[in-house]
Enzyme design. Structure first.
Site, PDB file in Angstrom:
ATOM      1  N   SER A  77       0.863  -1.185   0.000  1.00 26.23           N
ATOM      2  CA  SER A  77       0.000   0.000   0.000  1.00 26.23           C
ATOM      3  C   SER A  77       0.897   1.232   0.000  1.00 26.23           C
ATOM      4  O   SER A  77       1.537   1.556   1.005  1.00 26.23           O
ATOM      5  CB  SER A  77      -0.914   0.009   1.234  1.00 26.23           C
ATOM      6  OG  SER A  77      -1.845  -1.045   1.160  1.00 26.23           O
ATOM      7  N   LYS A  98      -7.333   1.716  -2.740  1.00 27.47           N
ATOM      8  CA  LYS A  98      -6.875   1.253  -1.421  1.00 27.47           C
ATOM      9  C   LYS A  98      -6.864   2.403  -0.423  1.00 27.47           C
ATOM     10  O   LYS A  98      -7.227   2.229   0.757  1.00 27.47           O
ATOM     11  CB  LYS A  98      -5.473   0.646  -1.532  1.00 27.47           C
ATOM     12  CG  LYS A  98      -4.857   0.209  -0.189  1.00 27.47           C
ATOM     13  CD  LYS A  98      -5.718  -0.822   0.532  1.00 27.47           C
ATOM     14  CE  LYS A  98      -5.218  -1.145   1.932  1.00 27.47           C
ATOM     15  NZ  LYS A  98      -3.964  -1.879   1.967  1.00 27.47           N
ATOM     16  N   LYS A 152       0.461   5.666   8.107  1.00 28.51           N
ATOM     17  CA  LYS A 152       1.023   5.888   6.768  1.00 28.51           C
ATOM     18  C   LYS A 152      -0.077   5.996   5.717  1.00 28.51           C
ATOM     19  O   LYS A 152      -0.072   6.893   4.864  1.00 28.51           O
ATOM     20  CB  LYS A 152       1.990   4.743   6.444  1.00 28.51           C
ATOM     21  CG  LYS A 152       2.603   4.782   5.057  1.00 28.51           C
ATOM     22  CD  LYS A 152       1.892   3.854   4.076  1.00 28.51           C
ATOM     23  CE  LYS A 152       1.964   2.409   4.508  1.00 28.51           C
ATOM     24  NZ  LYS A 152       1.303   1.505   3.526  1.00 28.51           N
TER      25      LYS A 152
END
Length: 296
Positions: free
Chosen positions: A99, A174, A242
């Site tokens: 990701s 995502k 993140k």
């Protein structure tokens, strides 16, 4: 002899190890590399082959899969003298399941094309349990032909596999996924504290809530975490921090307002700053408890 493509797998963490093992179970030949010796031993015990370097792992592979924490790690394994692009054969397919930022995925695809290497960005959702059970949701960006070639392999890893658009699209979807998941966990955490403070049987309450419109995969997967205060990492706060940075930055770039997302991003950042970055993201409950003055 198997007619299945040979696989190089880079990154054998919480997600990467069970995912690579599912490919082995499906009959694929998997050669892996990661920095932790015990993870390589685990791969070998499952029937895979441990490589001594990225170059060794990818040199003869038909398909290379990367599953590492963030953009800097993707760039580290992709570029450089020992990296994927310098050592993979022309025509190989690189599937990055990390990701990362959409921008990083677009740049990787462009640089790989110059080496004759095809690329898909294919991040996943479903956490450790989804990886173990091979029921991940996989959102893919790239060319239709490459997606079609990768589909049988991805079918061994997930249940919902969708080509979302050109390079970077998988990462964009995502990012939206991580926004929804974080907001959902935060809402569940607030409900848990509210219910407990009100003297309600928490287990019974979560069962009935999960049977109605308030139900969600998050509540199904994380209910026991909330009930038992078990925050063993399935998906760490560090990683969700993140990801919230990725979605807020990407949203700013396209002019999309994320008022609730911005608040939850700050709550995730706050929990991380308090030393809980290594815990599962269901530990957002700890933040609500602290704000409510509850002893932990």
């Amino acid at each position: 002899m198997s007619n299945l493509p040979t696989i190089a797998w880079i990154g054998l963490g919480i997600m990467g190890s069970p995912m690579s093992e599912n490919l082995i179970k499906a009959g694929y030949s998997v050669t892996g590399f990661t920095l932790e010796r015990d993870k390589l031993d685990r791969l070998a015990a499952a029937g895979g082959t441990a490589a001594g370097s990225i170059a060794e792992a990818v040199r003869d592979a038909d398909v290379i899969v990367t599953m590492v924490p963030a953009s800097p790690q993707v760039e580290a394994v992709a570029y450089g003298e020992d990296g994927i692009l310098a050592n993979a054969r022309r025509g190989a397919l690189l599937i990055d399941m990390s990701s990362i930022t959409p921008r990083t995925s677009v740049e990787l695809a462009k640089n790989a094309a110059e080496k004759g290497i095809r690329v898909l960005d294919a991040p996943v959702s479903g956490g450790e349990a989804g990886a173990i059970e091979a029921v991940l949701s996989i959102m893919v960006g790239g060319e239709q032909a490459d997606f079609d070639a990768a589909k049988p392999l991805l079918d061994a890893l997930g249940r919902t596999i969708v080509l979302c658009g050109p390079h970077g699209s998988g990462q964009t979807v995502k990012a939206a996924n991580q926004l929804i998941v974080a907001v959902n966990i935060q809402a569940c955490a607030e409900a848990v504290v509210f219910l407990e403070r009100s003297g309600v049987d928490l287990a019974a309450a979560l069962d009935v809530l999960n049977g109605g419109l308030a139900g969600s995969t998050v509540l199904t997967r994380k209910k026991d975490n909330f009930l038992n205060r078990d925050f063993k990492p399935g998906f760490r706060i560090d990683l969700h921090h993140k990801d919230m940075g990725i979605v807020t930055d990407a949203a700013r770039n396209v002019g999309a307002a994320l008022p609730v997302g911005a608040v939850v991003a700050q709550l995730v950042a706050s929990l991380r700053a308090q030393g809980d970055g290594g815990l599962d993201h269901s530990a957002l409950l700890r933040s609500v408890e602290r704000l409510s003055g509850t002893e932990i």
